[in-house]
Design a protein around this motif. Structure first.
Motif, mmCIF file in Angstrom:
data_model
loop_
_atom_site.group_PDB
_atom_site.id
_atom_site.type_symbol
_atom_site.label_atom_id
_atom_site.label_comp_id
_atom_site.label_asym_id
_atom_site.label_seq_id
_atom_site.Cartn_x
_atom_site.Cartn_y
_atom_site.Cartn_z
ATOM 1 N N ASP A 231 3.348 20.220 -4.818
ATOM 2 C CA ASP A 231 2.891 18.859 -4.539
ATOM 3 C C ASP A 231 3.699 18.378 -3.135
ATOM 4 O OD1 ASP A 231 1.407 18.122 -6.603
ATOM 5 O OD2 ASP A 231 3.216 18.041 -7.863
ATOM 6 N N LEU A 232 2.932 17.852 -2.096
ATOM 7 C CA LEU A 232 3.230 17.613 -0.910
ATOM 8 C C LEU A 232 3.109 16.269 -0.573
ATOM 9 C CD1 LEU A 232 4.528 18.880 1.815
ATOM 10 C CD2 LEU A 232 2.215 19.745 2.574
ATOM 11 N N LEU A 233 3.806 15.614 0.020
ATOM 12 C CA LEU A 233 3.529 14.218 0.416
ATOM 13 C C LEU A 233 3.912 13.973 1.801
ATOM 14 C CD1 LEU A 233 3.436 11.044 -0.311
ATOM 15 C CD2 LEU A 233 6.065 11.007 -0.752
ATOM 16 N N PHE A 234 2.913 13.359 2.518
ATOM 17 C CA PHE A 234 3.243 13.212 4.084
ATOM 18 C C PHE A 234 2.553 11.671 4.177
ATOM 19 C CE2 PHE A 234 0.526 12.820 7.908
ATOM 20 C CZ PHE A 234 1.657 13.189 8.836
ATOM 21 N N ALA A 235 3.457 11.050 5.061
ATOM 22 C CA ALA A 235 3.160 9.522 5.116
ATOM 23 C C ALA A 235 3.829 9.146 6.483
ATOM 24 C CB ALA A 235 3.771 8.604 4.132
ATOM 25 N N TYR A 236 3.041 8.116 7.146
ATOM 26 C CA TYR A 236 3.775 7.756 8.466
ATOM 27 C C TYR A 236 3.270 6.131 8.478
ATOM 28 C CZ TYR A 236 -0.844 8.577 10.607
ATOM 29 O OH TYR A 236 -2.269 8.348 10.928
ATOM 30 N N ILE B 203 0.906 -1.302 -0.141
ATOM 31 C CA ILE B 203 -0.084 -0.088 0.131
ATOM 32 C C ILE B 203 0.801 1.231 0.151
ATOM 33 C CG2 ILE B 203 -1.762 1.303 1.384
ATOM 34 C CD1 ILE B 203 -2.556 -1.358 2.164
ATOM 35 N N PHE B 204 1.880 1.353 1.020
ATOM 36 C CA PHE B 204 2.648 2.384 0.978
ATOM 37 C C PHE B 204 3.596 2.588 -0.127
ATOM 38 C CE2 PHE B 204 1.368 2.719 5.461
ATOM 39 C CZ PHE B 204 1.800 3.899 5.762
ATOM 40 N N GLY B 205 4.224 1.660 -0.749
ATOM 41 C CA GLY B 205 4.668 1.273 -2.263
ATOM 42 C C GLY B 205 4.211 1.786 -3.260
ATOM 43 N N ASN B 206 2.560 1.793 -3.183
ATOM 44 C CA ASN B 206 1.904 2.188 -4.405
ATOM 45 C C ASN B 206 1.665 3.637 -4.267
ATOM 46 O OD1 ASN B 206 1.432 -0.241 -5.348
ATOM 47 N ND2 ASN B 206 -0.519 -0.494 -4.269
ATOM 48 N N VAL B 207 1.549 4.510 -2.973
ATOM 49 C CA VAL B 207 1.334 5.623 -2.719
ATOM 50 C C VAL B 207 2.855 6.486 -3.234
ATOM 51 C CG1 VAL B 207 1.098 7.548 -0.990
ATOM 52 C CG2 VAL B 207 -0.173 5.556 -0.818
ATOM 53 N N PHE B 208 3.982 5.892 -2.654
ATOM 54 C CA PHE B 208 5.167 6.065 -3.067
ATOM 55 C C PHE B 208 5.502 6.278 -4.600
ATOM 56 C CE2 PHE B 208 6.369 5.686 1.518
ATOM 57 C CZ PHE B 208 6.534 6.862 1.863
ATOM 58 N N ASP B 209 5.182 5.333 -5.184
ATOM 59 C CA ASP B 209 5.322 5.240 -6.544
ATOM 60 C C ASP B 209 4.498 6.314 -7.341
ATOM 61 O OD1 ASP B 209 6.955 3.263 -6.497
ATOM 62 O OD2 ASP B 209 5.527 1.616 -6.899
ATOM 63 N N LEU B 210 3.275 6.445 -6.666
ATOM 64 C CA LEU B 210 2.456 7.708 -7.497
ATOM 65 C C LEU B 210 3.374 8.888 -7.173
ATOM 66 C CD1 LEU B 210 -0.145 8.175 -8.754
ATOM 67 C CD2 LEU B 210 -1.298 8.475 -6.594
ATOM 68 N N ALA B 211 3.680 9.022 -5.944
ATOM 69 C CA ALA B 211 4.452 10.379 -5.535
ATOM 70 C C ALA B 211 5.602 10.545 -6.544
ATOM 71 C CB ALA B 211 4.744 10.461 -4.111
ATOM 72 N N LYS B 212 6.347 9.536 -6.630
ATOM 73 C CA LYS B 212 7.632 9.683 -7.235
ATOM 74 C C LYS B 212 7.127 10.108 -9.074
ATOM 75 C CE LYS B 212 9.415 5.597 -6.517
ATOM 76 N NZ LYS B 212 10.392 4.335 -6.568
ATOM 77 N N GLU B 213 6.077 9.655 -9.303
ATOM 78 C CA GLU B 213 5.699 9.929 -10.717
ATOM 79 C C GLU B 213 5.631 11.100 -10.904
ATOM 80 O OE1 GLU B 213 1.810 8.343 -12.770
ATOM 81 O OE2 GLU B 213 2.996 6.855 -12.460
ATOM 82 N N THR B 214 4.884 11.877 -9.728
ATOM 83 C CA THR B 214 4.542 13.336 -9.742
ATOM 84 C C THR B 214 5.902 14.308 -9.784
ATOM 85 O OG1 THR B 214 2.308 12.925 -8.605
ATOM 86 C CG2 THR B 214 3.227 15.183 -8.362
ATOM 87 N N PHE B 215 6.590 13.771 -8.571
ATOM 88 C CA PHE B 215 7.785 14.476 -8.128
ATOM 89 C C PHE B 215 8.919 14.285 -9.186
ATOM 90 C CE2 PHE B 215 6.040 14.220 -3.824
ATOM 91 C CZ PHE B 215 5.750 15.589 -3.605
ATOM 92 N N GLY B 216 9.092 13.197 -9.835
ATOM 93 C CA GLY B 216 10.182 12.836 -10.735
ATOM 94 C C GLY B 216 11.380 12.455 -10.292
ATOM 95 N N PHE B 217 11.605 12.247 -8.925
ATOM 96 C CA PHE B 217 13.016 11.830 -8.430
ATOM 97 C C PHE B 217 12.840 10.976 -7.391
ATOM 98 C CE2 PHE B 217 11.825 16.128 -6.455
ATOM 99 C CZ PHE B 217 11.490 15.753 -5.256
ATOM 100 N N GLN B 218 13.860 10.388 -7.119
ATOM 101 C CA GLN B 218 13.946 9.361 -5.934
ATOM 102 C C GLN B 218 13.765 9.786 -4.512
ATOM 103 O OE1 GLN B 218 17.180 6.915 -6.850
ATOM 104 N NE2 GLN B 218 15.994 5.200 -7.716
#
Length: 199
Positions: free
Chosen positions: A187-192, A107-122
């Motif tokens: 774009d702002l990503l927040f996760a815990y 689940i977290f991986g999917n969210v981060f993959d979507l974020a990486k697509e938006t942000f364009g960096f690791q």
């Protein structure tokens, strides 16, 4: 539309955590108005039939809801809206027992993959980011267009709730464009995630 919807069942979490459905939900949230499946398809560059299948899955668990219909040249167009502005996975202990560590990581991986697509960096650790970009030597006036960090913190349950409330307030405060012309989209990503017990 509610401000926050808690996803409490395994079915809700599994439907929500699909990366393609996350894209659909993000698309409708950003539109800030009801959308048809065809409009979503155009925005995502996808065929409406594919979008329709996933929209129905989101509707089935009340993440998207039918807002209204319109008769357009004899065809009934259905317009959908999210049921909330943000979604929080909040499973009770019984549901958590049926979810594996790999499911949660997925689940977290999917969210981060979507974020990486938006942000364009690791995503890298904050200390590595600081070293790589010499942030300690950077003058305070230096313009920064983007950045990301990852750190472990140690908090009580109440402190974690406080951090979450604070971030939700930040999202709410800055989610709308005031049309003043001096603001840019950021774009702002927040996760815990609590660590699983090591057994």
């Amino acid at each position: 539309m509610d401000r926050v919807k808690n996803l409490t069942t395994l079915e809700e979490v599994k439907v929500f955590s699909d990366p393609y459905r996350m894209k659909i939900l993000k698309c409708v949230l950003e539109a800030n108005e009801p959308m048809t499946v065809k409009q979503m398809g155009v925005a995502l560059g996808e065929k409406p039939s594919k979008v329709h299948y996933h929209v129905q899955k989101l509707v089935a668990v009340n993440i998207l809801v039918l807002d209204h219909t319109e008769n357009i040249n004899g065809i009934i167009a259905k317009y959908y809206l999210p049921t909330a502005e943000s979604f929080v996975i909040k499973m009770d202990d019984d549901v958590k027992k049926s979810v594996s560590k790999s499911d949660i990581e997925g689940i977290f991986g999917n969210v981060f993959d979507l974020a990486k697509e938006t942000f364009g960096f690791q995503i890298i650790k904050a200390e590595d980011y600081k070293k790589r970009h010499n942030l300690d030597k950077m003058p305070p006036s230096t313009k920064i267009n983007g950045g990301v960090s990852f750190e472990s913190i140690y908090v009580t349950e109440e402190e974690l709730k406080e951090i979450n409330r604070y971030m939700m307030d930040v999202f709410k405060k800055y989610e709308k464009d005031d049309n003043q012309g001096n603001k840019k989209k950021c774009d702002l990503l927040f996760a815990y995630m609590e660590e699983f017990d090591k057994e």
